[in-house]
Design a protein around this motif. Sequence first.
Motif, PDB file in Angstrom:
ATOM      1  N   SER A  11       0.800  -1.231   0.000  1.00 19.97           N
ATOM      2  CA  SER A  11       0.000   0.000   0.000  1.00 19.97           C
ATOM      3  C   SER A  11       0.833   1.282   0.000  1.00 19.97           C
ATOM      4  O   SER A  11       0.263   2.379  -0.099  1.00 19.97           O
ATOM      5  N   HIS A  12       2.165   1.153   0.090  1.00 21.14           N
ATOM      6  CA  HIS A  12       2.978   2.373   0.114  1.00 21.14           C
ATOM      7  C   HIS A  12       4.428   2.051  -0.190  1.00 21.14           C
ATOM      8  O   HIS A  12       5.088   1.337   0.566  1.00 21.14           O
ATOM      9  N   CYS A  13       4.923   2.576  -1.304  1.00 21.48           N
ATOM     10  CA  CYS A  13       6.336   2.390  -1.618  1.00 21.48           C
ATOM     11  C   CYS A  13       6.820   3.547  -2.486  1.00 21.48           C
ATOM     12  O   CYS A  13       6.030   4.380  -2.940  1.00 21.48           O
ATOM     13  N   HIS A  14       8.135   3.600  -2.648  1.00 21.38           N
ATOM     14  CA  HIS A  14       8.786   4.671  -3.423  1.00 21.38           C
ATOM     15  C   HIS A  14       9.703   4.028  -4.454  1.00 21.38           C
ATOM     16  O   HIS A  14      10.922   4.112  -4.356  1.00 21.38           O
ATOM     17  N   LEU A  15       9.106   3.380  -5.428  1.00 21.83           N
ATOM     18  CA  LEU A  15       9.910   2.670  -6.420  1.00 21.83           C
ATOM     19  C   LEU A  15      10.558   3.596  -7.431  1.00 21.83           C
ATOM     20  O   LEU A  15      11.398   3.185  -8.213  1.00 21.83           O
ATOM     21  N   GLY A  99      -0.995  12.524  -0.753  1.00 20.75           N
ATOM     22  CA  GLY A  99      -0.013  12.203   0.282  1.00 20.75           C
ATOM     23  C   GLY A  99       1.150  11.421  -0.299  1.00 20.75           C
ATOM     24  O   GLY A  99       1.096  11.039  -1.472  1.00 20.75           O
ATOM     25  N   GLU A 100       2.258  11.249   0.410  1.00 16.47           N
ATOM     26  CA  GLU A 100       2.221  11.444   1.828  1.00 16.47           C
ATOM     27  C   GLU A 100       2.460  12.891   2.224  1.00 16.47           C
ATOM     28  O   GLU A 100       3.196  13.620   1.566  1.00 16.47           O
ATOM     29  N   ALA A 101       1.829  13.249   3.331  1.00 18.73           N
ATOM     30  CA  ALA A 101       1.980  14.574   3.900  1.00 18.73           C
ATOM     31  C   ALA A 101       1.733  14.446   5.398  1.00 18.73           C
ATOM     32  O   ALA A 101       1.102  13.487   5.838  1.00 18.73           O
ATOM     33  N   PHE A 158      -3.154   6.170   7.815  1.00 15.67           N
ATOM     34  CA  PHE A 158      -1.929   6.455   8.566  1.00 15.67           C
ATOM     35  C   PHE A 158      -0.848   5.527   8.043  1.00 15.67           C
ATOM     36  O   PHE A 158      -0.768   4.361   8.416  1.00 15.67           O
ATOM     37  N   HIS A 159      -0.019   6.066   7.135  1.00 17.34           N
ATOM     38  CA  HIS A 159       1.019   5.238   6.537  1.00 17.34           C
ATOM     39  C   HIS A 159       2.135   4.995   7.548  1.00 17.34           C
ATOM     40  O   HIS A 159       2.484   5.875   8.327  1.00 17.34           O
ATOM     41  N   CYS A 160       2.671   3.769   7.526  1.00 21.37           N
ATOM     42  CA  CYS A 160       3.783   3.400   8.405  1.00 21.37           C
ATOM     43  C   CYS A 160       3.488   3.797   9.854  1.00 21.37           C
ATOM     44  O   CYS A 160       4.299   4.442  10.508  1.00 21.37           O
ATOM     45  N   THR A 206       5.457  -1.694   2.430  1.00 17.37           N
ATOM     46  CA  THR A 206       6.900  -1.846   2.668  1.00 17.37           C
ATOM     47  C   THR A 206       7.570  -0.505   2.954  1.00 17.37           C
ATOM     48  O   THR A 206       8.579  -0.445   3.636  1.00 17.37           O
ATOM     49  N   ASP A 207       7.044   0.586   2.379  1.00 18.99           N
ATOM     50  CA  ASP A 207       7.733   1.879   2.389  1.00 18.99           C
ATOM     51  C   ASP A 207       9.102   1.752   1.716  1.00 18.99           C
ATOM     52  O   ASP A 207      10.035   2.473   2.050  1.00 18.99           O
ATOM     53  N   SER A 208       9.221   0.815   0.774  1.00 21.08           N
ATOM     54  CA  SER A 208      10.485   0.629   0.042  1.00 21.08           C
ATOM     55  C   SER A 208      10.952   1.956  -0.520  1.00 21.08           C
ATOM     56  O   SER A 208      10.121   2.741  -0.986  1.00 21.08           O
TER      57      SER A 208
HETATM   58 ZN   LIG Z   1       6.822   6.880   2.355  1.00 16.92          ZN
END
Ligand SMILES: [Zn+2]
Length: 256
Positions: A11-15, A99-101, A158-160, A206-208
């Motif tokens: 649900s959240h990563c930075h590839l 987001g994210e913010a 609410f990420h991470c 993962t927030d990779s």
């Molecule tokens: Zn992030």
Amino acid sequence: MSEFGEGAIDSHCHLDFKHFDKDREAVLSRAREAGVVMMINSGVDLATNRKSLELAKKHDFMRATLGLSPNFLEGLSNQYLQSQLDFIKENAGQAVGIGEAGLDHYRCKDEVARNRQVAVFQKVIDLAKSLDLPLVIHSRDAEQQALEMVKDLDKVVFHCYGGTMDTMKQAVDRGFYISLATVVCRSGPHQVLARNVPLDHLLVETDSPFLAPKRGRNEPMNVLESVRLIAKIKGLSPSEVASATTRNLKKIYSIP
Ligand SMILES: [Zn+2]
């Protein structure tokens, strides 16, 4: 059917980050083969918002959210900040969320800079509200304050999440979603959160490239390790956790 049933979603990563410049396509293939059926790539500033949109356009299994992270505000003029907000507004139709913010008191100890985070976060909140899109919150050591600020919204992730149990319960009571990162694999406090978060308010991420289960660079495939562990903690099967978190994600982001 695999251990993960119909598969799981990161649900959240930075590839788009440079960490993946050498092997991005291989990372994506690995994730897909392992059973990750979708990935949400979140922008943190103008450049990464653009790249997130490109990735979502290129791959039908990717979606983008457009953000303005509290950790990317230093030295930015108000004018440049406004142009970033304008970009988000103009391109929101191609994104599933904003987001994210948010607020990061862990990295930022300075009072003036913290106040600026609040002012910018408020602008992003207003934008999410006017666009009627879900808001992805980044909050570190400021979860309660962030929660108070989004009182008027009804679609929030609410990420991470790594705050207190009490704030988590308040967020869940408002119908918000708690996204646990792969750090759950090596963090006792996160495992306690995993035990207590209701399954129908849980997302996994993962927030990779950050927060790998065993340190080093993280990648979306590793979300499955979280699914396996959270299932064990909750006394469920991995496919039950995978299908619930997939259902939750599709609901919050209105993905068919
Ligand atoms: Zn992030």
